[in-house]
Design a protein around this motif. Structure first.
Motif, PDB file in Angstrom:
ATOM      1  N   VAL A  15      13.252 -11.559 -37.186  1.00 37.50           N
ATOM      2  CA  VAL A  15      12.265 -10.504 -36.929  1.00 37.50           C
ATOM      3  C   VAL A  15      10.950 -11.132 -36.489  1.00 37.50           C
ATOM      4  CG1 VAL A  15      10.942  -8.627 -37.970  1.00 37.50           C
ATOM      5  CG2 VAL A  15      13.348  -8.923 -38.569  1.00 37.50           C
ATOM      6  N   LYS A  16      10.381 -10.593 -35.421  1.00 39.60           N
ATOM      7  CA  LYS A  16       9.110 -11.114 -34.913  1.00 39.60           C
ATOM      8  C   LYS A  16       7.930 -10.545 -35.702  1.00 39.60           C
ATOM      9  CE  LYS A  16      10.387 -12.022 -30.114  1.00 39.60           C
ATOM     10  NZ  LYS A  16      11.809 -12.128 -30.348  1.00 39.60           N
ATOM     11  N   VAL A  17       6.947 -11.417 -35.959  1.00 41.07           N
ATOM     12  CA  VAL A  17       5.685 -11.030 -36.582  1.00 41.07           C
ATOM     13  C   VAL A  17       4.598 -11.344 -35.565  1.00 41.07           C
ATOM     14  CG1 VAL A  17       4.110 -11.382 -38.511  1.00 41.07           C
ATOM     15  CG2 VAL A  17       6.573 -11.619 -38.870  1.00 41.07           C
ATOM     16  N   VAL A  18       3.846 -10.325 -35.148  1.00 40.99           N
ATOM     17  CA  VAL A  18       2.804 -10.473 -34.134  1.00 40.99           C
ATOM     18  C   VAL A  18       1.447 -10.409 -34.830  1.00 40.99           C
ATOM     19  CG1 VAL A  18       1.838  -9.519 -32.004  1.00 40.99           C
ATOM     20  CG2 VAL A  18       4.305  -9.363 -32.438  1.00 40.99           C
ATOM     21  N   VAL A  19       0.622 -11.447 -34.597  1.00 34.84           N
ATOM     22  CA  VAL A  19      -0.689 -11.550 -35.250  1.00 34.84           C
ATOM     23  C   VAL A  19      -1.747 -11.787 -34.184  1.00 34.84           C
ATOM     24  CG1 VAL A  19      -2.078 -12.819 -36.936  1.00 34.84           C
ATOM     25  CG2 VAL A  19       0.390 -12.546 -37.305  1.00 34.84           C
ATOM     26  N   ASP A  20      -2.828 -10.995 -34.216  1.00 34.50           N
ATOM     27  CA  ASP A  20      -3.911 -11.235 -33.267  1.00 34.50           C
ATOM     28  C   ASP A  20      -4.648 -12.516 -33.677  1.00 34.50           C
ATOM     29  OD1 ASP A  20      -6.734 -10.287 -34.616  1.00 34.50           O
ATOM     30  OD2 ASP A  20      -5.035  -9.131 -35.370  1.00 34.50           O
ATOM     31  N   GLU A  21      -5.119 -13.238 -32.678  1.00 34.28           N
ATOM     32  CA  GLU A  21      -5.765 -14.538 -32.893  1.00 34.28           C
ATOM     33  C   GLU A  21      -6.947 -14.458 -33.859  1.00 34.28           C
ATOM     34  OE1 GLU A  21      -7.489 -16.851 -29.481  1.00 34.28           O
ATOM     35  OE2 GLU A  21      -5.390 -17.472 -29.363  1.00 34.28           O
ATOM     36  N   ASP A  22      -7.711 -13.388 -33.802  1.00 34.04           N
ATOM     37  CA  ASP A  22      -8.876 -13.233 -34.670  1.00 34.04           C
ATOM     38  C   ASP A  22      -8.479 -13.148 -36.145  1.00 34.04           C
ATOM     39  OD1 ASP A  22     -11.736 -12.816 -35.104  1.00 34.04           O
ATOM     40  OD2 ASP A  22     -11.177 -10.744 -35.600  1.00 34.04           O
TER      41      ASP A  22
END
Length: 108
Positions: free
Chosen positions: A60-67
């Protein structure tokens, strides 16, 4: 640098994405909130932005914004059930220095 899911959390997210019928994974971030500074923001990830980082746990992919990454790097997300009516994500964030009394927000 990584944000990971336990097998239970990955299974829950995969089932919810399947039920929803679309999405590429789980989007996790932080937002300013509460008395100690930040709260977790969790949603479906339908697309990846240029400033996003992608991690994968148990397929499962976990997407995190750089900030947000600097505040949640190393975090593990679990899905816990204490009863049929009481279930949800549990965040194990090694960067947390303090939490508010109600558990709504944290500081790093």
């Amino acid at each position: 640098m990584a944000v990971s899911l336990t097998e239970a959390a990955a299974n829950h997210v995969a089932a919810m994405l399947d039920k929803r019928g679309h999405g590429i994974g789980l989007r996790v971030g932080t937002r300013k909130s509460g008395c100690t500074g930040y709260a977790y923001n969790v949603d479906y990830a339908d697309q990846v932005e240029p400033t996003d980082r992608i991690f994968e746990s148990h397929g499962v992919k976990v997407v995190v914004d750089e900030d947000s990454l600097s505040r949640i790097d190393g975090m593990e997300i679990d899905f816990v059930r204490s009863s049929l009516l009481n279930q949800g994500f549990e965040f194990r964030n090694p960067r947390v220095k303090d939490t508010c009394g109600c558990g709504e927000s944290f500081s790093v």
